[in-house]
Design an enzyme around this catalytic site. Structure first.
Site, PDB file in Angstrom:
ATOM      1  N   ASN A  82      -3.144  -4.094  13.910  1.00 60.54           N
ATOM      2  CA  ASN A  82      -2.406  -2.956  14.473  1.00 60.54           C
ATOM      3  C   ASN A  82      -3.459  -1.519  14.989  1.00 60.54           C
ATOM      4  O   ASN A  82      -2.943  -0.576  15.255  1.00 60.54           O
ATOM      5  CB  ASN A  82      -1.900  -2.211  13.032  1.00 60.54           C
ATOM      6  N   TYR A  91      -0.952  -9.885   6.733  1.00 64.05           N
ATOM      7  CA  TYR A  91      -0.995  -8.534   6.736  1.00 64.05           C
ATOM      8  C   TYR A  91       0.071  -8.115   7.870  1.00 64.05           C
ATOM      9  O   TYR A  91       0.033  -8.458   8.775  1.00 64.05           O
ATOM     10  CB  TYR A  91      -2.524  -8.411   7.023  1.00 64.05           C
ATOM     11  N   LYS A 118       2.056  -2.415   4.816  1.00 67.00           N
ATOM     12  CA  LYS A 118       1.595  -0.924   4.976  1.00 67.00           C
ATOM     13  C   LYS A 118       2.370  -0.087   6.114  1.00 67.00           C
ATOM     14  O   LYS A 118       2.358  -0.771   7.256  1.00 67.00           O
ATOM     15  CB  LYS A 118       0.099  -0.831   5.085  1.00 67.00           C
ATOM     16  N   ARG A 137       0.764  -1.137  -0.031  1.00 70.31           N
ATOM     17  CA  ARG A 137      -0.096  -0.140   0.010  1.00 70.31           C
ATOM     18  C   ARG A 137       0.961   1.269   0.019  1.00 70.31           C
ATOM     19  O   ARG A 137       0.190   2.037  -0.391  1.00 70.31           O
ATOM     20  CB  ARG A 137      -1.173   0.161   1.117  1.00 70.31           C
ATOM     21  N   HIS A 153       2.755 -15.816   2.769  1.00 70.28           N
ATOM     22  CA  HIS A 153       1.187 -16.464   2.314  1.00 70.28           C
ATOM     23  C   HIS A 153       0.227 -15.639   3.038  1.00 70.28           C
ATOM     24  O   HIS A 153       0.338 -15.899   4.405  1.00 70.28           O
ATOM     25  CB  HIS A 153       1.140 -17.882   2.627  1.00 70.28           C
ATOM     26  N   ALA A 194       2.195 -18.979   7.191  1.00 65.31           N
ATOM     27  CA  ALA A 194       0.832 -18.626   6.293  1.00 65.31           C
ATOM     28  C   ALA A 194      -0.384 -18.109   7.319  1.00 65.31           C
ATOM     29  O   ALA A 194      -0.670 -18.812   8.261  1.00 65.31           O
ATOM     30  CB  ALA A 194       0.515 -19.960   5.583  1.00 65.31           C
TER      31      ALA A 194
END
Length: 220
Positions: free
Chosen positions: A142, A122, A107, A89, A119, A136
């Protein structure tokens, strides 16, 4: 547990070494990642890095799959793979020999050299140390559910971060098991392993094996 930058991270394994060395705690560096990348990018050797879009720098030896999205600003280091449908991002400094895998989202992060997020991961508002690995489906959470500011819990100590968004800090050589959630403000010491499907919060000592929140064994 000591939470200083030098206790958790080998700064020789990232372009952000000098930047991180300014701070006592690594999460203090999260606010300036975007500005760091914008300052570093123009200093990178033009013979070694392509610039496929404004404020996006990709090393010529990196492999970026056609369906990956590279949002500005970001730096992708040597020999790194950014695989199918990865979503960067922006504000991502990715080191050398890393893996940003299929459907991984990054991000506001620093990934040290040899980090693997292979895999369905985030990783947001986080720093992943040298040779750390996200299994994975493991993610960094966050933002707290009540949207209050994140506090780092270190034994009886409570450290106010002043941040609404703060995922996790992984020390060097940390292994996070599949489908684990690192809750906001998690800090994991060097050479520690997290069991699969764990929910982790607070600080986890170096050289440990995390089995559950109240079952953490010293690595032998």
């Amino acid at each position: 547990m000591k939470l200083n930058v030098s206790e958790l991270l080998d700064l020789s394994h990232t372009l952000a070494g000098d930047y991180l060395a300014q701070f006592e705690y690594p999460w203090q560096a999260l606010d300036g990642i975007k500005e760091l990348i914008l300052a570093l990018g123009p200093t990178l050797p033009t013979g070694e890095y392509d610039q496929p879009a404004p404020n996006v720098w990709v090393h010529k030896t990196a492999k970026v799959f056609p369906s990956a999205y590279l949002g500005a600003p970001c730096i992708i280091g040597p020999e790194t793979e950014v695989r199918h449908c990865a979503f960067i991002r922006g504000s991502a400094l990715v080191g050398a020999n890393c893996v940003v895998g299929n459907s991984v989202e990054l991000k506001n992060v620093i990934l040290f050299d040899n980090v693997q997020t292979p895999h369905y991961n985030y990783v947001g508002d986080s720093i992943l140390g040298y040779k750390s690995h996200m299994g994975a489906g493991s993610i960094t959470s966050n933002v707290k559910s009540d949207k209050t500011l994140v506090v780092v819990r270190n034994g009886e100590e409570r450290i106010e971060t002043g941040r609404k968004k703060f995922g996790a800090i992984l020390g060097d050589h940390v292994e996070v098991g599949c489908n684990s959630v690192l809750n906001p403000g998690t800090v994991i010491g060097r050479n520690t392993s997290i069991y699969p499907t764990s929910s982790v919060r607070g600080t986890i000592p170096a050289d440990s094996i995390f089995k559950a929140q109240n079952d953490i064994a010293a690595r032998k």
